[in-house]
Design an enzyme around this catalytic site. Structure first.
Site, PDB file in Angstrom:
ATOM      1  N   LYS A 575       0.875  -1.173   0.000  1.00 19.45           N
ATOM      2  CA  LYS A 575       0.000   0.000   0.000  1.00 19.45           C
ATOM      3  C   LYS A 575       0.910   1.219   0.000  1.00 19.45           C
ATOM      4  O   LYS A 575       2.123   1.086   0.166  1.00 19.45           O
ATOM      5  CB  LYS A 575      -0.902   0.013   1.240  1.00 19.45           C
ATOM      6  CG  LYS A 575      -0.139  -0.303   2.539  1.00 19.45           C
ATOM      7  CD  LYS A 575      -1.051  -0.390   3.760  1.00 19.45           C
ATOM      8  CE  LYS A 575      -1.786  -1.697   3.912  1.00 19.45           C
ATOM      9  NZ  LYS A 575      -3.231  -1.598   3.862  1.00 19.45           N
ATOM     10  N   ARG A 576       0.344   2.421  -0.176  1.00 15.49           N
ATOM     11  CA  ARG A 576       1.187   3.611  -0.099  1.00 15.49           C
ATOM     12  C   ARG A 576       1.922   3.651   1.241  1.00 15.49           C
ATOM     13  O   ARG A 576       1.403   3.188   2.258  1.00 15.49           O
ATOM     14  CB  ARG A 576       0.317   4.877  -0.278  1.00 15.49           C
ATOM     15  CG  ARG A 576      -0.129   5.087  -1.702  1.00 15.49           C
ATOM     16  CD  ARG A 576       1.056   5.259  -2.641  1.00 15.49           C
ATOM     17  NE  ARG A 576       1.727   6.516  -2.381  1.00 15.49           N
ATOM     18  CZ  ARG A 576       1.624   7.601  -3.135  1.00 15.49           C
ATOM     19  NH1 ARG A 576       0.886   7.575  -4.236  1.00 15.49           N
ATOM     20  NH2 ARG A 576       2.261   8.705  -2.823  1.00 15.49           N
TER      21      ARG A 576
END
Ligand code: 26W
Length: 845
Positions: A575-576
């Protein structure tokens, strides 16, 4: 003129006959049989692309195939467009600064149900479908969750035959490519259009003009009392590029319309005459800058004027386009609000509220009250984050100089709104200050979320917990004023991409067990529940997982040089990069596993491959420090012979949609470990669950609903709840945790002693010090002991492979609710009220 018109009529008639799907010509050119497909591919390769069969470059073979597939969408695309634009259809315009589409070829082939004939046609030509598919460059026009959600929404809307058009920007450079050098993130431009993009059709005939700057004067025409004249400074062309969005097996092809900025052809003559020819021409690049690059921030707003120009450019062009289509079949705006809904993906397109007012009042002579009645009945707003730093506020001064007329309208909307606030809370001036769209500060800002709420009939969060928190917290006063506007729409993901396409092994196994209906009705997966205890089914389930792990292992080896065994537990966090998502927690656990091994205390620990991936915003120092920290821990672990067969940690560079298509099917354990109350929903959590990963997670975002769906016994829950986080915060003391938790102390001591410095003690210290402070907003250390315990339970469960596989099957089987088909039905029932295409229109709201 008459003869030309006659000729045109004859040509039109003939073309219509040729295009009708019964004719020979039609079967010949866009037939679905193997021979027709082969002919099409060769024809495009040699004639459209003008390439030489004798030295075929793979890239052009991909393009030829993509063009052949695109041909097979065109008739349906035209029909869908005609019905969507007809005066009787109520439609939704989904406005988003981001659409993270990934690859299109595989998706189109699958949704057209052409996988087998295309595969065979290619085989006969000596090629493999997967090889060509992998040559397509990802369309990475988004940062993360919000952009990928928009792409999943489009797939589900088309598959449900809902008349929904996506409106976005055609950035020349999408999300940057991430490289890792010496453990540090390096950003490289993503020139995704370099080799051409066959999935777009340019439509210069629908170009609009978007204006910036200048000043406003009273109207001289007398057409309407509310009308004003905006004498603008810059005029920029918005040229649409249409991308087809095919539904699954239903002959529907919706449209994603992306705007590209271009200079007007007119040069500034005075400059020209003054010898400034080159300067006049170079003004062109200024205009084209607007859609040059996607801003790579996914949580903090940085107030750049170019970003504001992008936002206004998108909404102005999209609303003008919608009005143009409306006026093709209408000569006034009666009924416009009955036929349109504008869904704003976060506040990024929220200037739409002011721009629709402006277009109606200034360009179409509608009176203020009538225009407001239209706006307030057609706009809807989705919030995607509670983080205060992500809430957009634009400086009033910037808006005044860039958009003098829209800001006048915003001020008037605000004036009227504050009267309503004063009526609801008589004598309470502080309410007006808190709720005002334009802040009462010395340097006022425009709060875009307030504008979006005031202008919308619907405001939703993206998971139940998140929507509750919006109503109780961030938007409390607005909820008191207008409770009927607020609702929840829990996110989802499309199972066509995130199961059927990305996991062909599991697709085949599931099809064999329960048939294929789940592809368009994910609740059908529940029929797998009885098979969860079937030993033969478990064995085959595990075989599929192992093959998928092999695929991921190859990708990891190729990108990082680290080899991993499929016997290990694949423990994944992708994920970011953000502090609230707590990749640091995952890295601290990896360090813990390492220390256990080194100290000979690793009995009972599952052999683990921990995979972390994600991009950090280029200006986000701490996120980049955490990337470096993870890479340092990884290099210590992976280079120590004592960890052989026991532990691997890898940071996989350049995480994107296509990487996730390999990662999700291979994961055993899904890490969803954000500080409770911070992750609005999460959607990676759903992709992993669907593909049979077990979740280790906090009670945050949609994790709460995942736990509910799969049952607590099939989920590794840990950590503080939202209420516990807030209760602890004032007295939070990491050192109190360290004092009583020897495991935590040992981990932090190892960092303090420089075990993971790899030549850069400062970066490591920055990250560890932040987490060791009582002011750490993400409370990483507070949750660490519970996290380590939960990871021990994971190891224990892993030791019983039969039990693990059973839990894996149950996760998949209970993921039906997390299809965007369900999400889109929810939006449609409560917000949009659209009739599916091909059915008689229902009565409008
Ligand atoms: C202005 C800078 C900026 C850019 C993007 C601020 C905020 C954003 C987005 C709202 C960030 C985002 O992608 N949010 C994510 O949206 C997903 C889809 O709803 C959720 O699943 C994630 O939890 C949420 O973080």
């Amino acid at each position: 003129m008459a003869p030309i018109n006659n000729t045109a009529a004859v040509a039109q008639k003939q073309a219509r006959e040729l295009l009708s799907d019964n004719g020979d010509w039609h079967a010949e050119s866009v037939g679905d049989d193997i021979d027709a497909l082969k002919r099409s591919i060769i024809q495009h390769f040699s004639h459209t692309l003008g390439r030489d069969i004798d030295n075929a470059s793979p890239h052009y073979l991909y393009s030829a195939l993509a063009l052949a597939v695109r041909d097979r969408l065109m008739d349906q695309w035209r029909t869908t467009r005609a019905e969507t634009e007809s005066r009787d259809t109520r439609r939704t315009c989904y406005m988003s600064l981001e659409f993270l589409m990934g690859r299109s070829l595989s998706n189109a082939v699958q949704n057209l149900e052409l996988v087998e004939p295309v595969r065979q046609a290619l085989n006969q030509l000596g090629m493999e479908l997967e090889d060509l598919e992998s040559l397509e460059h990802d369309a990475g026009l988004g940062n993360g969750g919000l952009g990928r959600l928009a792409a999943c929404f489009l797939d589900s809307c088309a598959s449900l035959a809902l008349p929904v058009t996506g409106y976005g920007l055609r950035y020349r450079y999408g999300m940057f490519r991430q490289e890792i050098e010496n453990g540090y993130q390096i950003e490289k431009p993503d020139n995704w259009l370099r080799d051409g993009h066959v999935w777009e059709i340019e439509r210069p005939e629908h170009t609009c003009v978007v204006r910036f700057g200048g000043h406003v004067e009273p109207d001289s025409s007398g057409a309407s009392p509310d009308k004003r004249e905006w004498h603008t400074h810059d005029e920029i062309l918005a040229v649409p590029f249409d991308v087809p969005v095919p539904g699954h097996g239903n002959d529907i092809v919706n449209t994603l319309r992306l705007w590209s900025a271009s200079a007007t052809d007119e040069f500034d003559l005075s400059e020209f005459n003054a010898g400034g020819y080159a300067e006049a021409v170079s003004a062109k690049t200024d205009a084209e800058n607007i859609t040059m690059v996607l801003y790579p921030n996914d949580s903090s707003e940085n107030g750049k004027v170019l970003r504001l120009r992008q936002q206004y450019f998108l909404v102005s062009a999209s609303l003008q386009d919608t009005i143009r289509i409306w006026l093709q079949t209408n000569d006034n705006f009666d009924g416009f609000a009955d036929k349109h809904c504008f869904q704003m993906n976060d506040t990024h397109p929220s200037l739409a509220v002011a721009e629709l007012m402006r277009l109606l009042i200034d360009e179409h002579a509608v009176a203020w009250d009538d225009a407001w009645a239209i706006v307030a009945r057609s706009m809807a707003y989705t919030n995607h984050t509670l983080l205060p730093e992500a809430l957009e506020c634009w400086s009033l001064g910037m808006l005044e100089s860039l958009l003098p007329r829209p800001i006048e309208i915003i001020q008037e909307i605000n004036r009227r709104f504050l009267l309503q606030v004063a009526k609801q809370w008589p004598g309470d001036a502080s309410k007006q200050a808190q709720m005002s769209i334009v802040s009462f500060d010395e340097h006022p800002v425009v709060r875009m979320a307030h504008l979006a709420i005031v202008g919308s009939f619907s405001v939703n969060g993206v998971a139940q917990l998140h929507s509750d928190l919006l109503q109780k917290g961030l938007f409390k006063d607005f909820f008191t004023l207008w409770p009927e506007r607020f609702n929840n729409k829990t996110n989802g993901v499309t199972q066509r991409r995130w199961l059927a396409h990305c996991n062909p092994g599991l697709r085949a196994l599931v099809n064999e067990q329960i048939g294929t209906e789940w592809v368009s009705d994910l609740d059908q997966l529940e029929r797998l529940v009885p098979s969860a205890d079937n030993l033969d089914f478990q064995k085959r389930w595990k075989e599929v997982k192992t093959r998928n792990k092999q695929n991921l292992a190859e990708l990891v080896l190729q990108r990082t040089g680290v080899s991993v065994s499929t016997d290990m537990l694949f423990d994944v966090q992708v994920k970011r990069m953000h502090e609230y998502k707590r990749q640091l927690l995952c890295a601290l656990h990896a360090a813990h596993c390492y220390l256990q091994i080194v100290n000979g205390n690793d009995e009972g620990a599952a052999p683990r491959f921990i995979l972390i991936a994600g991009k950090a915003a280029p200006g986000y120092y701490m996120a980049k420090a955490i990337v470096k920290l993870i890479n340092n821990v990884a290099s210590v672990i992976n280079n120590d012979p004592r960890t052989k067969d026991k532990l691997r940690l890898v940071f996989l560079p350049d995480y994107n949609v296509s990487a996730m298509e390999i990662i999700a099917p291979a994961a055993d354990l899904s890490e969803q470990i954000s500080t409770a109350g911070k992750e609005a929903s999460g959607t990676g959590n759903m992709k992993f669950m669907m593909n049979g990963a077990l979740t280790i997670g906090t009670l945050d975002g949609a994790n709460v609903e995942i736990l509910e769906a799969v049952g607590a016994e099939n989920f590794f829950r840990f950590g503080l709840t939202v209420d516990e986080v807030e209760a602890l915060r004032p007295n939070y003391s990491p050192s109190a945790v360290i004092a009583v938790e020897s495991r935590v102390k040992a981990i932090l001591d190892a960092f303090a002693e420089g075990m993971f410095d790899c030549g850069d003690p400062d970066t490591i210290r920055t990250a560890i010090d932040a987490a060791s402070s009582g002011d750490d907003p993400w409370m990483t250390i507070a949750d660490l002991p519970a996290y380590l315990d939960a990871q021990d339970s994971v190891s224990e469960a892993w030791a019983d492979q039969q039990l693990w596989t059973r839990m894996s099957i149950l996760n998949s089987a209970n993921s039906g609710r997390f299809s965007t088909d369900r999400t889109m039905r929810d939006y449609n029932e409560d917000i949009w009220n659209l009739s599916p295409l091909g059915t008689p229109p229902q009565t409008t709201r």
